[in-house]
Design an enzyme around this catalytic site. Sequence first.
Site, short mmCIF file in Angstrom:
data_model
loop_
_atom_site.label_atom_id
_atom_site.label_comp_id
_atom_site.label_asym_id
_atom_site.label_seq_id
_atom_site.Cartn_x
_atom_site.Cartn_y
_atom_site.Cartn_z
N ASP A 182 -6.18 2.78 1.42
CA ASP A 182 -4.86 2.66 2.05
C ASP A 182 -3.77 2.99 1.02
O ASP A 182 -3.78 2.44 -0.09
CB ASP A 182 -4.72 1.21 2.55
CG ASP A 182 -3.51 1.01 3.44
OD1 ASP A 182 -3.10 1.97 4.13
OD2 ASP A 182 -2.99 -0.13 3.47
N HIS A 223 1.41 2.85 10.79
CA HIS A 223 1.41 1.79 9.77
C HIS A 223 2.41 0.71 10.19
O HIS A 223 3.21 0.91 11.09
CB HIS A 223 1.85 2.36 8.42
CG HIS A 223 0.77 3.13 7.72
ND1 HIS A 223 0.23 2.73 6.52
CD2 HIS A 223 0.11 4.26 8.06
CE1 HIS A 223 -0.70 3.59 6.15
NE2 HIS A 223 -0.80 4.54 7.07
P1 13P Z 1 1.64 -4.62 8.38
O1 13P Z 1 2.34 -5.12 7.17
O2 13P Z 1 2.56 -4.52 9.56
O3 13P Z 1 0.43 -5.42 8.71
O4 13P Z 1 1.15 -3.12 8.07
C1 13P Z 1 -0.01 -2.89 7.31
C2 13P Z 1 -0.14 -1.47 6.88
O5 13P Z 1 0.51 -0.58 7.36
C3 13P Z 1 -1.16 -1.19 5.85
O6 13P Z 1 -1.14 0.14 5.45
O1 G3H Z 2 0.83 -1.44 3.46
C1 G3H Z 2 0.31 -2.13 2.60
C2 G3H Z 2 -0.73 -3.12 2.93
O2 G3H Z 2 -0.23 -4.19 3.67
C3 G3H Z 2 -1.44 -3.55 1.69
O3 G3H Z 2 -0.65 -4.42 0.95
O4 G3H Z 2 -0.62 -3.36 -1.33
O5 G3H Z 2 -0.13 -5.80 -1.03
O6 G3H Z 2 -2.46 -4.93 -0.74
P1 G3H Z 2 -0.97 -4.65 -0.65
ZN ZN Z 3 0.80 1.05 5.45
#
Ligand code: 13P
Ligand code: G3H
Ligand code: ZN
Length: 309
Positions: free
Chosen positions: A82, A211
């Site tokens: 991600d 996202h």
């Molecule tokens: P949220 O913070 O809305 O759960 O989105 C998560 C996300 O887009 C991770 O890439």
């Molecule tokens: O968009 C980001 C995700 O919610 C992941 O969050 O980078 O704190 O693990 P993080």
């Molecule tokens: Zn994201």
Amino acid sequence: MPLVSTKEMFKRAYAEGYAIGAFNVNNMEIIQGITEAAKEEKSPLILQVSSGARKYASHTYLMKLVEAAIIETNLPICLHLDHGDSFELCKSCIDGGFTSVMIDGSHLSFQDNIELARKVVEYAHPRNVTVEAELGRLAGVEDEIKVSEDKAFYTDPAEAEEFVAKTKVDSLAIAIGTSHGAYKFKTEPKLRFDILEEVGRRLPNFPIVLHGASSVLPEYVEIINKFGGKMPGAKGVPEDMLRKAASMAVCKINIDSDLRLAMTAMIRKSLAEDPANFDPRKYLTLARDAIKQVVRHKLINVLGCGGKA
Ligand code: 13P
Ligand code: G3H
Ligand code: ZN
């Protein structure tokens, strides 16, 4: 069943008008909660790892935990990076067994974003790994970087068409007004479905990613605040809007904050109600069960991917 890429998942999701849930994972209890829910609902699944999660738990632990989840569930699971911020990070995840990566060049110029995404695609595709890129910029907090509302901007559908043609990415995250984190909107958001529709027209049969799609479930914010937390009331993305997006070109919906809220709420509640307890298994069992409940709800009632494994 080995780990799968997003290719077949998205093809079917697009054709049948549902979305795959992409849930962020950081540790064993989160992976167990999500995958137990998917097993009960017979859902395909994307488990995604941010660079922060990879630093926290380590590549090897996450890999082995996900392998264990596959043995336990026998589900088609995709392991996805991600918000990958560099070619090197994407390469490292691909070499280490991930079946999908996101290269997030949304902060770069259009041309530089194209160059970077193309380079990742050239490395990933011969290795059967799918690639997601991002165009436009969401507001909110991701990987500890805060993007204020005035720095966020919507995706331009004409640019999306050009971007996909030039990079050959397998899916594209677009900005239509969702936002990362648990402090999203003061009032109900207005998502730009007109942009999603136009992107869908220009890119037929092409999977779009959303996202920042947590709904900031109020029942868990309430529990957190009841047991000593201090979270301002904020609105999330209404689930009706997610259902609508899933019926359109959106094939992957990212959810992290709602799971964090559920987990934190149950840990706070458990420790407050049983202050003498010092056995982590007690509060982590409740946290894992709450994650499972949230994911089951999302799979069946929001994403529509129950029974599609
Ligand atoms: P949220 O913070 O809305 O759960 O989105 C998560 C996300 O887009 C991770 O890439
Ligand atoms: O968009 C980001 C995700 O919610 C992941 O969050 O980078 O704190 O693990 P993080
Ligand atoms: Zn994201």
